[in-house]
Design a protein around this motif. Sequence first.
Motif, mmCIF file in Angstrom:
data_model
loop_
_atom_site.group_PDB
_atom_site.id
_atom_site.type_symbol
_atom_site.label_atom_id
_atom_site.label_comp_id
_atom_site.label_asym_id
_atom_site.label_seq_id
_atom_site.Cartn_x
_atom_site.Cartn_y
_atom_site.Cartn_z
ATOM 1 N N ALA A 1 0.849 -1.198 0.000
ATOM 2 C CA ALA A 1 0.000 0.000 0.000
ATOM 3 C C ALA A 1 0.885 1.249 0.000
ATOM 4 O O ALA A 1 1.815 1.351 -0.791
ATOM 5 C CB ALA A 1 -0.979 -0.031 1.164
ATOM 6 N N ASP A 2 0.635 2.199 0.939
ATOM 7 C CA ASP A 2 1.414 3.441 0.932
ATOM 8 C C ASP A 2 2.649 3.369 1.817
ATOM 9 O O ASP A 2 3.345 4.366 2.005
ATOM 10 C CB ASP A 2 0.537 4.625 1.367
ATOM 11 C CG ASP A 2 -0.093 4.426 2.734
ATOM 12 O OD1 ASP A 2 0.000 3.300 3.271
ATOM 13 O OD2 ASP A 2 -0.682 5.384 3.256
ATOM 14 N N GLN A 3 2.960 2.212 2.362
ATOM 15 C CA GLN A 3 4.184 2.042 3.147
ATOM 16 C C GLN A 3 5.354 1.760 2.218
ATOM 17 O O GLN A 3 5.213 1.041 1.232
ATOM 18 C CB GLN A 3 4.022 0.878 4.139
ATOM 19 C CG GLN A 3 2.792 0.981 5.022
ATOM 20 C CD GLN A 3 2.987 1.934 6.188
ATOM 21 O OE1 GLN A 3 3.952 2.676 6.242
ATOM 22 N NE2 GLN A 3 2.064 1.902 7.126
ATOM 23 N N ARG A 4 6.505 2.304 2.544
ATOM 24 C CA ARG A 4 7.671 2.121 1.689
ATOM 25 C C ARG A 4 8.766 1.302 2.362
ATOM 26 O O ARG A 4 9.468 0.546 1.723
ATOM 27 C CB ARG A 4 8.238 3.497 1.272
ATOM 28 C CG ARG A 4 7.295 4.256 0.354
ATOM 29 C CD ARG A 4 7.124 3.551 -0.981
ATOM 30 N NE ARG A 4 6.146 4.213 -1.837
ATOM 31 C CZ ARG A 4 4.867 3.874 -1.922
ATOM 32 N NH1 ARG A 4 4.394 2.875 -1.184
ATOM 33 N NH2 ARG A 4 4.041 4.529 -2.719
ATOM 34 N N ARG A 5 8.943 1.449 3.683
ATOM 35 C CA ARG A 5 9.976 0.705 4.388
ATOM 36 C C ARG A 5 9.286 -0.294 5.300
ATOM 37 O O ARG A 5 8.859 0.047 6.403
ATOM 38 C CB ARG A 5 10.883 1.664 5.166
ATOM 39 C CG ARG A 5 11.580 2.668 4.233
ATOM 40 C CD ARG A 5 12.768 3.370 4.845
ATOM 41 N NE ARG A 5 12.575 3.828 6.195
ATOM 42 C CZ ARG A 5 11.849 4.897 6.547
ATOM 43 N NH1 ARG A 5 11.191 5.566 5.639
ATOM 44 N NH2 ARG A 5 11.766 5.271 7.807
ATOM 45 N N VAL A 6 9.115 -1.504 4.804
ATOM 46 C CA VAL A 6 8.311 -2.501 5.495
ATOM 47 C C VAL A 6 9.157 -3.704 5.879
ATOM 48 O O VAL A 6 10.308 -3.845 5.454
ATOM 49 C CB VAL A 6 7.120 -2.954 4.625
ATOM 50 C CG1 VAL A 6 6.248 -1.764 4.249
ATOM 51 C CG2 VAL A 6 7.613 -3.663 3.361
ATOM 52 N N ALA A 7 8.558 -4.605 6.683
ATOM 53 C CA ALA A 7 9.235 -5.840 7.074
ATOM 54 C C ALA A 7 8.175 -6.848 7.495
ATOM 55 O O ALA A 7 7.056 -6.472 7.874
ATOM 56 C CB ALA A 7 10.199 -5.594 8.230
ATOM 57 N N THR A 8 8.526 -8.116 7.454
ATOM 58 C CA THR A 8 7.629 -9.141 7.977
ATOM 59 C C THR A 8 7.670 -9.101 9.501
ATOM 60 O O THR A 8 8.613 -8.567 10.103
ATOM 61 C CB THR A 8 8.049 -10.540 7.503
ATOM 62 O OG1 THR A 8 9.331 -10.863 8.077
ATOM 63 C CG2 THR A 8 8.129 -10.609 5.980
ATOM 64 N N PRO A 9 6.660 -9.661 10.163
ATOM 65 C CA PRO A 9 6.684 -9.682 11.630
ATOM 66 C C PRO A 9 7.940 -10.337 12.186
ATOM 67 O O PRO A 9 8.572 -9.799 13.116
ATOM 68 C CB PRO A 9 5.423 -10.478 11.984
ATOM 69 C CG PRO A 9 4.493 -10.235 10.833
ATOM 70 C CD PRO A 9 5.378 -10.180 9.630
ATOM 71 N N ALA A 10 8.328 -11.481 11.647
ATOM 72 C CA ALA A 10 9.504 -12.177 12.162
ATOM 73 C C ALA A 10 10.768 -11.358 11.958
ATOM 74 O O ALA A 10 11.625 -11.275 12.854
ATOM 75 C CB ALA A 10 9.645 -13.544 11.493
ATOM 76 N N ALA A 11 10.904 -10.747 10.781
ATOM 77 C CA ALA A 11 12.099 -9.954 10.502
ATOM 78 C C ALA A 11 12.195 -8.754 11.433
ATOM 79 O O ALA A 11 13.291 -8.396 11.892
ATOM 80 C CB ALA A 11 12.103 -9.503 9.045
ATOM 81 N N ALA A 12 11.059 -8.119 11.722
ATOM 82 C CA ALA A 12 11.069 -6.960 12.615
ATOM 83 C C ALA A 12 11.463 -7.357 14.036
ATOM 84 O O ALA A 12 12.256 -6.666 14.687
ATOM 85 C CB ALA A 12 9.703 -6.287 12.610
ATOM 86 N N ILE A 13 10.925 -8.470 14.521
ATOM 87 C CA ILE A 13 11.293 -8.950 15.858
ATOM 88 C C ILE A 13 12.783 -9.286 15.898
ATOM 89 O O ILE A 13 13.498 -8.932 16.847
ATOM 90 C CB ILE A 13 10.457 -10.178 16.246
ATOM 91 C CG1 ILE A 13 8.988 -9.783 16.457
ATOM 92 C CG2 ILE A 13 11.022 -10.849 17.499
ATOM 93 C CD1 ILE A 13 8.723 -8.921 17.653
#
Length: 247
Positions: free
Chosen positions: A198-210
Motif C-alpha cells: 500500500a502506501d508504506q515504503r519501508r516494510v518488514a515481515t513480523p519475524a524480521a522486525a522482531i
Amino acid sequence: MTARERLALALDVPDRAAAMALVERFASDFGVMKVGLELFTAEGPALVRDIVAAGNRVFLDIKLHDIPNTVEQAARRAGELGVWLLTLHTQGGPDMLAAGARGLREGAASARRGAAAEGSGAGGAGPNADAPIALGVTVLTSDADAPPEVLKERALLAQRAGCGGLVCAAPDLPAVSAAAPGLLRVVPGIRPAGAAQADQRRVATPAAAIAAGADVLVIGRAVTAAPDPDAAAAAIVAEVTAELGAS
C-alpha cells in the motif's frame, strides 16, 4: 513479553462501532489497540476511555507537533485518559518533546490520584498500570529515503528529552538502537510475506522486525483488510511466537 503483548492493532476505521467491533474480535491476539488521527478526530476521548475500560492498552497515535505548552497540555489530557503510548513528532525539537513527555506523566499521575481519592481502587490498575510512554516519531514509514544520520539524530533527541520509546521502520532499527539504546521500539509498516505494501515504503515481515529488535509491532490492514482477518491474525501471532522462541 508474549506475542500478544508485542502486537498493536491499528484501528484505522471511521467510527466507534467499527472500532469496538475490532477490539472485541481481536483482543485475544493483540494486547495494544492503536487509535490514530482518523478515529480520534471522529470519536474523540470518549472512545479512548471505552477501550481502556474494556481492559485494553491504548496507543494514541496522533503525532503531536506544536509549541511546547500546547503539546504539554494535550499530552496531559492523554495521560488522564489512561493511554499507554503517545506519539510526539521529533521534528518539534527538544523543548516540545520534553514538554510532551512531562505532560503525559503528570496527566497519568493526576488520574491515578483522582481514582484513589474517589475510592475506585488503585487508580490506573489493569492494562494501563504501567507508566505511560511518550514515543518520539523519527521518520514516517511512507518516506522511502531516510538518511541514517537523521534517524540517529532524532532518536538521540527523543532519548535526551525524556521520551521512553521511539517509532521507526524496521530497516531503521539498527541505526536508532545504536544511537539510543534502552528505549521501547515501536515499528509500523509490518507486512506478512506476500501482503501488499500500500502506501508504506519501508516494510518488514513480523519475524524480521522482531529479529531486528522491534518491541511492539503495529499491524493494521494486513489483518483488518485481509480476506480472512481471523486467519491473518492467527498467522501473525504464530509467526511472532516462533521468532520469539528462536531468539
